[in-house]
Design a protein around this motif. Sequence first.
Motif, PDB file in Angstrom:
ATOM      1  N   THR A  24     -66.049  79.798  -6.403  1.00  0.00           N
ATOM      2  CA  THR A  24     -66.915  79.764  -7.577  1.00  0.00           C
ATOM      3  C   THR A  24     -67.180  78.358  -8.118  1.00  0.00           C
ATOM      4  O   THR A  24     -68.180  78.147  -8.798  1.00  0.00           O
ATOM      5  CB  THR A  24     -66.315  80.619  -8.700  1.00  0.00           C
ATOM      6  OG1 THR A  24     -64.994  80.139  -8.987  1.00  0.00           O
ATOM      7  CG2 THR A  24     -66.255  82.082  -8.279  1.00  0.00           C
ATOM      8  N   GLU A  25     -66.302  77.415  -7.855  1.00  0.00           N
ATOM      9  CA  GLU A  25     -66.471  76.058  -8.385  1.00  0.00           C
ATOM     10  C   GLU A  25     -67.438  75.251  -7.523  1.00  0.00           C
ATOM     11  O   GLU A  25     -67.541  75.479  -6.317  1.00  0.00           O
ATOM     12  CB  GLU A  25     -65.126  75.329  -8.434  1.00  0.00           C
ATOM     13  CG  GLU A  25     -64.134  75.920  -9.402  1.00  0.00           C
ATOM     14  CD  GLU A  25     -64.451  75.617 -10.853  1.00  0.00           C
ATOM     15  OE1 GLU A  25     -65.214  74.672 -11.138  1.00  0.00           O
ATOM     16  OE2 GLU A  25     -63.923  76.345 -11.712  1.00  0.00           O
ATOM     17  N   ASP A  26     -68.108  74.301  -8.140  1.00  0.00           N
ATOM     18  CA  ASP A  26     -68.944  73.337  -7.434  1.00  0.00           C
ATOM     19  C   ASP A  26     -68.224  71.999  -7.454  1.00  0.00           C
ATOM     20  O   ASP A  26     -68.101  71.371  -8.508  1.00  0.00           O
ATOM     21  CB  ASP A  26     -70.316  73.200  -8.110  1.00  0.00           C
ATOM     22  CG  ASP A  26     -71.159  74.441  -7.943  1.00  0.00           C
ATOM     23  OD1 ASP A  26     -71.192  74.977  -6.823  1.00  0.00           O
ATOM     24  OD2 ASP A  26     -71.782  74.874  -8.933  1.00  0.00           O
ATOM     25  N   PHE A  27     -67.707  71.587  -6.295  1.00  0.00           N
ATOM     26  CA  PHE A  27     -67.006  70.310  -6.201  1.00  0.00           C
ATOM     27  C   PHE A  27     -67.992  69.161  -6.023  1.00  0.00           C
ATOM     28  O   PHE A  27     -69.041  69.316  -5.393  1.00  0.00           O
ATOM     29  CB  PHE A  27     -66.039  70.308  -5.009  1.00  0.00           C
ATOM     30  CG  PHE A  27     -64.777  71.080  -5.256  1.00  0.00           C
ATOM     31  CD1 PHE A  27     -63.782  70.570  -6.068  1.00  0.00           C
ATOM     32  CD2 PHE A  27     -64.588  72.318  -4.673  1.00  0.00           C
ATOM     33  CE1 PHE A  27     -62.610  71.272  -6.296  1.00  0.00           C
ATOM     34  CE2 PHE A  27     -63.422  73.036  -4.881  1.00  0.00           C
ATOM     35  CZ  PHE A  27     -62.435  72.511  -5.698  1.00  0.00           C
ATOM     36  N   LEU A  34     -61.869  64.861  -5.550  1.00  0.00           N
ATOM     37  CA  LEU A  34     -62.893  65.885  -5.733  1.00  0.00           C
ATOM     38  C   LEU A  34     -62.818  66.328  -7.187  1.00  0.00           C
ATOM     39  O   LEU A  34     -61.718  66.482  -7.738  1.00  0.00           O
ATOM     40  CB  LEU A  34     -62.634  67.087  -4.833  1.00  0.00           C
ATOM     41  CG  LEU A  34     -62.837  66.892  -3.345  1.00  0.00           C
ATOM     42  CD1 LEU A  34     -62.481  68.171  -2.597  1.00  0.00           C
ATOM     43  CD2 LEU A  34     -64.264  66.485  -3.037  1.00  0.00           C
ATOM     44  N   THR A  35     -63.969  66.544  -7.805  1.00  0.00           N
ATOM     45  CA  THR A  35     -63.985  66.983  -9.197  1.00  0.00           C
ATOM     46  C   THR A  35     -64.772  68.282  -9.313  1.00  0.00           C
ATOM     47  O   THR A  35     -65.663  68.568  -8.516  1.00  0.00           O
ATOM     48  CB  THR A  35     -64.633  65.934 -10.119  1.00  0.00           C
ATOM     49  OG1 THR A  35     -66.003  65.782  -9.767  1.00  0.00           O
ATOM     50  CG2 THR A  35     -63.929  64.602 -10.022  1.00  0.00           C
ATOM     51  N   CYS A  36     -64.407  69.052 -10.329  1.00  0.00           N
ATOM     52  CA  CYS A  36     -65.139  70.259 -10.692  1.00  0.00           C
ATOM     53  C   CYS A  36     -64.805  70.554 -12.144  1.00  0.00           C
ATOM     54  O   CYS A  36     -64.024  69.832 -12.771  1.00  0.00           O
ATOM     55  CB  CYS A  36     -64.786  71.433  -9.775  1.00  0.00           C
ATOM     56  SG  CYS A  36     -63.102  72.030  -9.928  1.00  0.00           S
ATOM     57  N   ILE A  37     -65.362  71.613 -12.693  1.00  0.00           N
ATOM     58  CA  ILE A  37     -65.097  71.955 -14.093  1.00  0.00           C
ATOM     59  C   ILE A  37     -63.603  72.171 -14.332  1.00  0.00           C
ATOM     60  O   ILE A  37     -63.087  71.822 -15.381  1.00  0.00           O
ATOM     61  CB  ILE A  37     -65.910  73.199 -14.505  1.00  0.00           C
ATOM     62  CG1 ILE A  37     -67.400  72.838 -14.541  1.00  0.00           C
ATOM     63  CG2 ILE A  37     -65.455  73.750 -15.840  1.00  0.00           C
ATOM     64  CD1 ILE A  37     -68.326  73.993 -14.799  1.00  0.00           C
ATOM     65  N   SER A  38     -62.899  72.695 -13.337  1.00  0.00           N
ATOM     66  CA  SER A  38     -61.470  72.997 -13.495  1.00  0.00           C
ATOM     67  C   SER A  38     -60.564  71.780 -13.383  1.00  0.00           C
ATOM     68  O   SER A  38     -59.368  71.886 -13.643  1.00  0.00           O
ATOM     69  CB  SER A  38     -61.037  74.029 -12.455  1.00  0.00           C
ATOM     70  OG  SER A  38     -61.718  75.239 -12.671  1.00  0.00           O
ATOM     71  N   ILE A  78     -66.871  74.873  -3.591  1.00  0.00           N
ATOM     72  CA  ILE A  78     -67.746  74.433  -2.508  1.00  0.00           C
ATOM     73  C   ILE A  78     -68.121  72.975  -2.713  1.00  0.00           C
ATOM     74  O   ILE A  78     -68.400  72.548  -3.833  1.00  0.00           O
ATOM     75  CB  ILE A  78     -69.025  75.292  -2.497  1.00  0.00           C
ATOM     76  CG1 ILE A  78     -68.673  76.766  -2.239  1.00  0.00           C
ATOM     77  CG2 ILE A  78     -70.022  74.778  -1.461  1.00  0.00           C
ATOM     78  CD1 ILE A  78     -69.817  77.717  -2.497  1.00  0.00           C
ATOM     79  N   LEU A  79     -68.135  72.229  -1.619  1.00  0.00           N
ATOM     80  CA  LEU A  79     -68.637  70.856  -1.607  1.00  0.00           C
ATOM     81  C   LEU A  79     -69.692  70.771  -0.517  1.00  0.00           C
ATOM     82  O   LEU A  79     -69.457  71.199   0.612  1.00  0.00           O
ATOM     83  CB  LEU A  79     -67.516  69.858  -1.305  1.00  0.00           C
ATOM     84  CG  LEU A  79     -67.954  68.407  -1.125  1.00  0.00           C
ATOM     85  CD1 LEU A  79     -68.450  67.811  -2.432  1.00  0.00           C
ATOM     86  CD2 LEU A  79     -66.825  67.569  -0.550  1.00  0.00           C
ATOM     87  N   VAL A  80     -70.861  70.246  -0.850  1.00  0.00           N
ATOM     88  CA  VAL A  80     -71.926  70.029   0.120  1.00  0.00           C
ATOM     89  C   VAL A  80     -72.118  68.526   0.247  1.00  0.00           C
ATOM     90  O   VAL A  80     -72.292  67.826  -0.751  1.00  0.00           O
ATOM     91  CB  VAL A  80     -73.249  70.689  -0.320  1.00  0.00           C
ATOM     92  CG1 VAL A  80     -74.346  70.427   0.715  1.00  0.00           C
ATOM     93  CG2 VAL A  80     -73.062  72.182  -0.537  1.00  0.00           C
ATOM     94  N   THR A  81     -72.047  68.025   1.478  1.00  0.00           N
ATOM     95  CA  THR A  81     -72.217  66.596   1.711  1.00  0.00           C
ATOM     96  C   THR A  81     -73.333  66.362   2.722  1.00  0.00           C
ATOM     97  O   THR A  81     -73.674  67.237   3.507  1.00  0.00           O
ATOM     98  CB  THR A  81     -70.931  65.944   2.263  1.00  0.00           C
ATOM     99  OG1 THR A  81     -70.641  66.509   3.536  1.00  0.00           O
ATOM    100  CG2 THR A  81     -69.762  66.132   1.320  1.00  0.00           C
ATOM    101  N   GLY A  82     -73.841  65.146   2.691  1.00  0.00           N
ATOM    102  CA  GLY A  82     -74.800  64.711   3.705  1.00  0.00           C
ATOM    103  C   GLY A  82     -74.036  63.932   4.748  1.00  0.00           C
ATOM    104  O   GLY A  82     -73.009  64.393   5.253  1.00  0.00           O
ATOM    105  N   ASP A  83     -74.445  62.745   5.047  1.00  0.00           N
ATOM    106  CA  ASP A  83     -73.806  61.880   6.034  1.00  0.00           C
ATOM    107  C   ASP A  83     -72.592  61.198   5.406  1.00  0.00           C
ATOM    108  O   ASP A  83     -72.729  60.269   4.621  1.00  0.00           O
ATOM    109  CB  ASP A  83     -74.812  60.843   6.535  1.00  0.00           C
ATOM    110  CG  ASP A  83     -74.240  59.933   7.596  1.00  0.00           C
ATOM    111  OD1 ASP A  83     -73.083  60.155   8.025  1.00  0.00           O
ATOM    112  OD2 ASP A  83     -74.949  59.005   8.007  1.00  0.00           O
ATOM    113  N   GLU A  84     -71.382  61.682   5.735  1.00  0.00           N
ATOM    114  CA  GLU A  84     -70.158  61.150   5.132  1.00  0.00           C
ATOM    115  C   GLU A  84     -69.855  59.708   5.527  1.00  0.00           C
ATOM    116  O   GLU A  84     -69.069  59.038   4.877  1.00  0.00           O
ATOM    117  CB  GLU A  84     -68.939  62.015   5.509  1.00  0.00           C
ATOM    118  CG  GLU A  84     -68.954  63.388   4.896  1.00  0.00           C
ATOM    119  CD  GLU A  84     -69.467  64.429   5.868  1.00  0.00           C
ATOM    120  OE1 GLU A  84     -70.011  64.060   6.932  1.00  0.00           O
ATOM    121  OE2 GLU A  84     -69.348  65.617   5.569  1.00  0.00           O
ATOM    122  N   THR A  85     -70.460  59.214   6.585  1.00  0.00           N
ATOM    123  CA  THR A  85     -70.133  57.870   7.052  1.00  0.00           C
ATOM    124  C   THR A  85     -70.674  56.782   6.146  1.00  0.00           C
ATOM    125  O   THR A  85     -70.305  55.621   6.299  1.00  0.00           O
ATOM    126  CB  THR A  85     -70.650  57.640   8.489  1.00  0.00           C
ATOM    127  OG1 THR A  85     -72.073  57.785   8.484  1.00  0.00           O
ATOM    128  CG2 THR A  85     -70.020  58.610   9.462  1.00  0.00           C
TER     129      THR A  85
END
Length: 105
Positions: A24-27, A34-38, A78-85
């Motif tokens: 349920t959290e958006d990281f 990593l951050t989220c509301i919690s 959940i964490l959504v990333t693009g190009d981590e490099t």
Amino acid sequence: MSNISYHYATVLKAINELREKGYTEDFNLEENCLTCISGNFNHDEFEISDIYFYEGESNPDDEATVYGIVSTSGVKGILVTGDETTSSPMENKVIEKLLIHRKRK
């Protein structure tokens, strides 16, 4: 153990599937955690349970990875990333952990 899925459906489909599983959290990735509301979670305070990897067929910039993450305190998100490099040096420990988990399969 991570459940890594490589498929070419949409990122939204992966997010919806994880939401149905209780993520349920958006990281967000910030500095060295990593951050989220919690709260904030350092690299040693979370595990990656699911990974959905998407590659752009014609453009490498279209790459995206969706991570299902569980903190040691039980927060699921959940964490959504693009190009981590291309991350900043402050994010390296978290990014390193994300990349190691993605390469396991």
